[in-house]
Scaffold this motif. Structure first.
Motif, PDB file in Angstrom:
ATOM      1  N   SER A  47       0.836  -1.215   0.000  1.00 61.49           N
ATOM      2  CA  SER A  47       0.000   0.000   0.000  1.00 61.49           C
ATOM      3  C   SER A  47       0.861   1.252   0.000  1.00 61.49           C
ATOM      4  O   SER A  47       0.471   2.282  -0.546  1.00 61.49           O
ATOM      5  N   GLY A  48       2.060   1.162   0.585  1.00 55.12           N
ATOM      6  CA  GLY A  48       2.991   2.303   0.589  1.00 55.12           C
ATOM      7  C   GLY A  48       3.386   2.729  -0.817  1.00 55.12           C
ATOM      8  O   GLY A  48       3.755   3.871  -1.052  1.00 55.12           O
ATOM      9  N   PHE A  49       3.309   1.783  -1.765  1.00 55.58           N
ATOM     10  CA  PHE A  49       3.574   2.117  -3.170  1.00 55.58           C
ATOM     11  C   PHE A  49       2.279   2.376  -3.938  1.00 55.58           C
ATOM     12  O   PHE A  49       2.254   2.377  -5.165  1.00 55.58           O
ATOM     13  N   GLY A  50       1.187   2.552  -3.181  1.00 60.84           N
ATOM     14  CA  GLY A  50      -0.071   2.935  -3.828  1.00 60.84           C
ATOM     15  C   GLY A  50      -0.803   1.792  -4.515  1.00 60.84           C
ATOM     16  O   GLY A  50      -1.625   2.020  -5.397  1.00 60.84           O
ATOM     17  N   ILE A  51      -0.494   0.554  -4.109  1.00 56.52           N
ATOM     18  CA  ILE A  51      -1.183  -0.589  -4.725  1.00 56.52           C
ATOM     19  C   ILE A  51      -2.284  -1.068  -3.779  1.00 56.52           C
ATOM     20  O   ILE A  51      -2.036  -1.240  -2.575  1.00 56.52           O
ATOM     21  N   ASP A  52      -3.472  -1.274  -4.329  1.00 54.37           N
ATOM     22  CA  ASP A  52      -4.589  -1.767  -3.533  1.00 54.37           C
ATOM     23  C   ASP A  52      -4.393  -3.264  -3.296  1.00 54.37           C
ATOM     24  O   ASP A  52      -4.551  -4.073  -4.207  1.00 54.37           O
ATOM     25  N   LYS A  53      -4.025  -3.601  -2.029  1.00 49.37           N
ATOM     26  CA  LYS A  53      -3.618  -4.990  -1.792  1.00 49.37           C
ATOM     27  C   LYS A  53      -4.784  -5.971  -1.860  1.00 49.37           C
ATOM     28  O   LYS A  53      -4.576  -7.167  -1.955  1.00 49.37           O
ATOM     29  N   ASP A  54      -6.009  -5.470  -1.862  1.00 48.95           N
ATOM     30  CA  ASP A  54      -7.157  -6.375  -1.981  1.00 48.95           C
ATOM     31  C   ASP A  54      -7.506  -6.660  -3.446  1.00 48.95           C
ATOM     32  O   ASP A  54      -8.330  -7.512  -3.731  1.00 48.95           O
ATOM     33  N   HIS A  55      -6.904  -5.917  -4.357  1.00 51.82           N
ATOM     34  CA  HIS A  55      -7.277  -6.096  -5.771  1.00 51.82           C
ATOM     35  C   HIS A  55      -6.108  -6.408  -6.693  1.00 51.82           C
ATOM     36  O   HIS A  55      -6.233  -6.305  -7.908  1.00 51.82           O
ATOM     37  N   ALA A  56      -4.974  -6.793  -6.125  1.00 56.40           N
ATOM     38  CA  ALA A  56      -3.849  -7.164  -6.986  1.00 56.40           C
ATOM     39  C   ALA A  56      -4.185  -8.493  -7.673  1.00 56.40           C
ATOM     40  O   ALA A  56      -4.833  -9.357  -7.077  1.00 56.40           O
ATOM     41  N   ASP A  57      -3.767  -8.648  -8.933  1.00 58.15           N
ATOM     42  CA  ASP A  57      -4.070  -9.891  -9.663  1.00 58.15           C
ATOM     43  C   ASP A  57      -3.444 -11.087  -8.952  1.00 58.15           C
ATOM     44  O   ASP A  57      -4.120 -12.012  -8.543  1.00 58.15           O
ATOM     45  N   TYR A  58      -2.142 -11.057  -8.858  1.00 57.14           N
ATOM     46  CA  TYR A  58      -1.429 -12.129  -8.164  1.00 57.14           C
ATOM     47  C   TYR A  58      -0.515 -11.528  -7.111  1.00 57.14           C
ATOM     48  O   TYR A  58       0.007 -10.428  -7.282  1.00 57.14           O
ATOM     49  N   THR A  59      -0.294 -12.277  -6.048  1.00 62.47           N
ATOM     50  CA  THR A  59       0.476 -11.755  -4.917  1.00 62.47           C
ATOM     51  C   THR A  59       1.511 -12.797  -4.483  1.00 62.47           C
ATOM     52  O   THR A  59       1.565 -13.891  -5.055  1.00 62.47           O
ATOM     53  N   THR A  60       2.260 -12.457  -3.444  1.00 68.26           N
ATOM     54  CA  THR A  60       3.233 -13.442  -2.932  1.00 68.26           C
ATOM     55  C   THR A  60       2.514 -14.685  -2.404  1.00 68.26           C
ATOM     56  O   THR A  60       3.102 -15.763  -2.357  1.00 68.26           O
ATOM     57  N   TYR A  61       1.254 -14.544  -2.038  1.00 61.24           N
ATOM     58  CA  TYR A  61       0.488 -15.719  -1.612  1.00 61.24           C
ATOM     59  C   TYR A  61       0.353 -16.708  -2.775  1.00 61.24           C
ATOM     60  O   TYR A  61       0.597 -17.913  -2.618  1.00 61.24           O
ATOM     61  N   ASP A  62       0.010 -16.182  -3.958  1.00 63.48           N
ATOM     62  CA  ASP A  62      -0.127 -17.061  -5.129  1.00 63.48           C
ATOM     63  C   ASP A  62       1.199 -17.710  -5.497  1.00 63.48           C
ATOM     64  O   ASP A  62       1.259 -18.863  -5.900  1.00 63.48           O
ATOM     65  N   LEU A  63       2.252 -16.922  -5.311  1.00 56.64           N
ATOM     66  CA  LEU A  63       3.600 -17.422  -5.608  1.00 56.64           C
ATOM     67  C   LEU A  63       3.963 -18.589  -4.691  1.00 56.64           C
ATOM     68  O   LEU A  63       4.467 -19.620  -5.121  1.00 56.64           O
ATOM     69  N   LEU A  64       3.660 -18.421  -3.396  1.00 58.87           N
ATOM     70  CA  LEU A  64       4.090 -19.418  -2.405  1.00 58.87           C
ATOM     71  C   LEU A  64       3.146 -20.612  -2.326  1.00 58.87           C
ATOM     72  O   LEU A  64       3.583 -21.737  -2.107  1.00 58.87           O
ATOM     73  N   ILE A  65       1.880 -20.374  -2.484  1.00 54.94           N
ATOM     74  CA  ILE A  65       0.897 -21.439  -2.223  1.00 54.94           C
ATOM     75  C   ILE A  65       0.282 -21.992  -3.507  1.00 54.94           C
ATOM     76  O   ILE A  65       0.083 -23.198  -3.636  1.00 54.94           O
ATOM     77  N   ASN A  66      -0.007 -21.138  -4.478  1.00 54.16           N
ATOM     78  CA  ASN A  66      -0.732 -21.611  -5.673  1.00 54.16           C
ATOM     79  C   ASN A  66       0.172 -21.929  -6.858  1.00 54.16           C
ATOM     80  O   ASN A  66      -0.327 -22.159  -7.963  1.00 54.16           O
ATOM     81  N   ASN A  67       1.501 -21.899  -6.622  1.00 57.99           N
ATOM     82  CA  ASN A  67       2.456 -22.208  -7.697  1.00 57.99           C
ATOM     83  C   ASN A  67       2.263 -21.353  -8.945  1.00 57.99           C
ATOM     84  O   ASN A  67       2.475 -21.816 -10.057  1.00 57.99           O
ATOM     85  N   ILE A  68       1.847 -20.108  -8.762  1.00 56.93           N
ATOM     86  CA  ILE A  68       1.750 -19.199  -9.916  1.00 56.93           C
ATOM     87  C   ILE A  68       3.167 -18.763 -10.282  1.00 56.93           C
ATOM     88  O   ILE A  68       3.986 -18.453  -9.414  1.00 56.93           O
ATOM     89  N   GLU A  69       3.443 -18.762 -11.556  1.00 59.25           N
ATOM     90  CA  GLU A  69       4.764 -18.405 -12.074  1.00 59.25           C
ATOM     91  C   GLU A  69       5.185 -17.008 -11.579  1.00 59.25           C
ATOM     92  O   GLU A  69       4.372 -16.076 -11.597  1.00 59.25           O
ATOM     93  N   VAL A  70       6.444 -16.881 -11.183  1.00 60.08           N
ATOM     94  CA  VAL A  70       6.889 -15.616 -10.575  1.00 60.08           C
ATOM     95  C   VAL A  70       6.673 -14.411 -11.498  1.00 60.08           C
ATOM     96  O   VAL A  70       6.243 -13.346 -11.053  1.00 60.08           O
ATOM     97  N   ASN A  71       6.942 -14.594 -12.789  1.00 60.36           N
ATOM     98  CA  ASN A  71       6.775 -13.467 -13.712  1.00 60.36           C
ATOM     99  C   ASN A  71       5.337 -12.953 -13.772  1.00 60.36           C
ATOM    100  O   ASN A  71       5.101 -11.778 -14.042  1.00 60.36           O
TER     101      ASN A  71
END
Ligand code: ADP
Ligand code: MG
Length: 261
Positions: A47-71
Motif C-alpha cells: 500500500s505504501g507504493f499505492g497498490i490496492d492490496k485487496d485487488h492485486a491480480d497475483y500476490t506473494t500468496y499465489d507465488l508461495l501457495i498456488n504455484n503461480i509463475e513468478v513473472n
C-alpha cells in the motif's frame, strides 16, 4: 546477477517497511533496477507504493501457495526502474498451509532465483515474526539489512535475531550475510538516541551505516498517499536521509565488488 536482500527484524515498528519503500525508491531513482517483494501479510509496502492490496491480480500468496509463475506475480515497472510483487492478507494463513509442503522453506528462493538476473537489487520486506515466511525470506537472500529503532530496548531481541540468522546459515543458506544495520527514528536532541547509536555500534562492530534516519513526520505521512518520500516531499529531512543512505549503501557495495576482483 542481482543481489537479494531481506529487510529483517522480528520486532514490529522499527522501520523495516519505511526503509524498504524509501531505499528502493532512492535506488531506482539512481538508475538501479529494483524488485520489491512484500511477504508481510499486513502489506504495508504494497500500500505504501499505492497498490490496492485487496485487488492485486497475483500476490506473494499465489507465488508461495498456488504455484503461480513468478513473472505473472510481478507488477512490472510500477515506477521507473521499480517492480513489485504485492502482498495479500491471505498470506496470514500461508505459514500453516505451507507446513505440509516438502520444500516449505525454499519456495520463495525457487521463485526469486528465476528472476534474479533481471534486477540489480531485490528487497524482501519481512513480517515481524520468526515464522516460516521469514525463514523463506532468509533462505532466499544473499544478505540481511537490519533496521533498528533508536528507542529504549533497541537491542532487545537482537540476540534472537542473530541466532535465527545463524540457524539459517547452518541449515538452509550457508552464504547468508549481514548487509548492514540502519538506525531509524533518530532524534539528535535526546541523549537516549545518542546512547543507542553507541550501543548498536558496539554490538555490530563495523556493520552500522554512518547515515542515521531521523524521526520525521513526513516519512510517516507519505504511505497514506501511496508515495515514497522522494515523491511526497523531496525536500524533507526524511527524503534527504534516505537519499544519503542509498548513496552510502551503493558506495559500500562498490567497495565489496572491488574486493572480489
Ligand atoms: P516495521 O515495518 O518495522 O513495522 P514501519 O516502517 O512500518 O516499521 O514503521 C512503523 C511506524 O513508524 C509507521 O507508522 C511509520 O510510518 C513510522 N516511521 C517509520 N520510520 C519513521 C521515521 N524515521 N520517522 C517518523 N516515523 C517513522
Ligand atoms: Mg512492516
Amino acid at each position: 546477477m542481482g543481489k537479494v536482500i531481506a529487510i529483517f527484524n522480528q520486532k514490529g515498528g522499527v522501520g523495516k517497511t519505511t526503509t524498504n519503500v524509501n531505499l528502493s525508491a532512492c535506488l531506482a531513482a539512481k538508475g538501479k533496477k529494483i524488485l520489491v517483494v512484500d511477504i508481510d501479510p499486513q502489506g504495508n509496502t504494497t500500500s505504501g507504493f499505492g497498490i490496492d492490496k485487496d485487488h492485486a491480480d497475483y500476490t506473494t500468496y499465489d507465488l508461495l501457495i498456488n504455484n503461480i509463475e513468478v513473472n505473472e506475480c510481478i507488477i512490472k515497472k510500477h515506477r521507473e526502474n521499480l517492480s513489485i510483487i504485492p502482498s495479500s492478507v491471505q498470506l496470514a494463513g500461508a505459514e500453516i498451509e505451507m507446513t505440509g509442503m516438502g520444500d516449505r522453506e525454499k519456495r520463495l528462493k525457487k521463485a526469486i532465483d528465476q528472476v534474479k538476473n533481471q534486477y540489480d537489487y531485490i528487497f524482501i520486506d519481512c513480517p515481524p515474526s520468526l515464522g516460516l515466511l521469514t525463514i523463506n525470506a532468509l533462505t532466499a537472500v544473499d544478505s540481511v539489512l537490519i533496521p533498528i529503532q533508536c528507542e529504549y530496548y533497541a537491542l532487545e531481541g537482537v540476540s534472537q535475531l542473530m541466532n535465527t540468522i545463524e540457524l539459517v546459515r547452518e541449515s538452509l543458506n550457508s552464504k547468508l550475510e549481514v548487509q548492514g544495520v540502519i538506525l531509524s527514528m533518530f532524534d539528535g536532541r535526546t541523549n537516549l538516541s545518542i546512547q543507542v547509536v553507541d550501543e548498536v555500534k558496539k554490538y555490530f562492530r563495523g556493520k552500522v551505516y554512518t547515515t542515521l534516519i531521523p524521526r520525521n513526520v513526513r516519512l510517516a505521512e507519505a504511505p497514506s498517499y501511496g508515495l515514497s518520500i522522494i515523491e511526497y516531499d523531496p525536500k524533507s529531512k526524511g527524503a534527504e536521509a534516505y537519499s544519503e543512505f542509498a548513496e552510502e549503501f551503493l558506495y559500500l557495495e562498490e567497495d565489496l565488488d572491488e574486493e572480489v576482483i
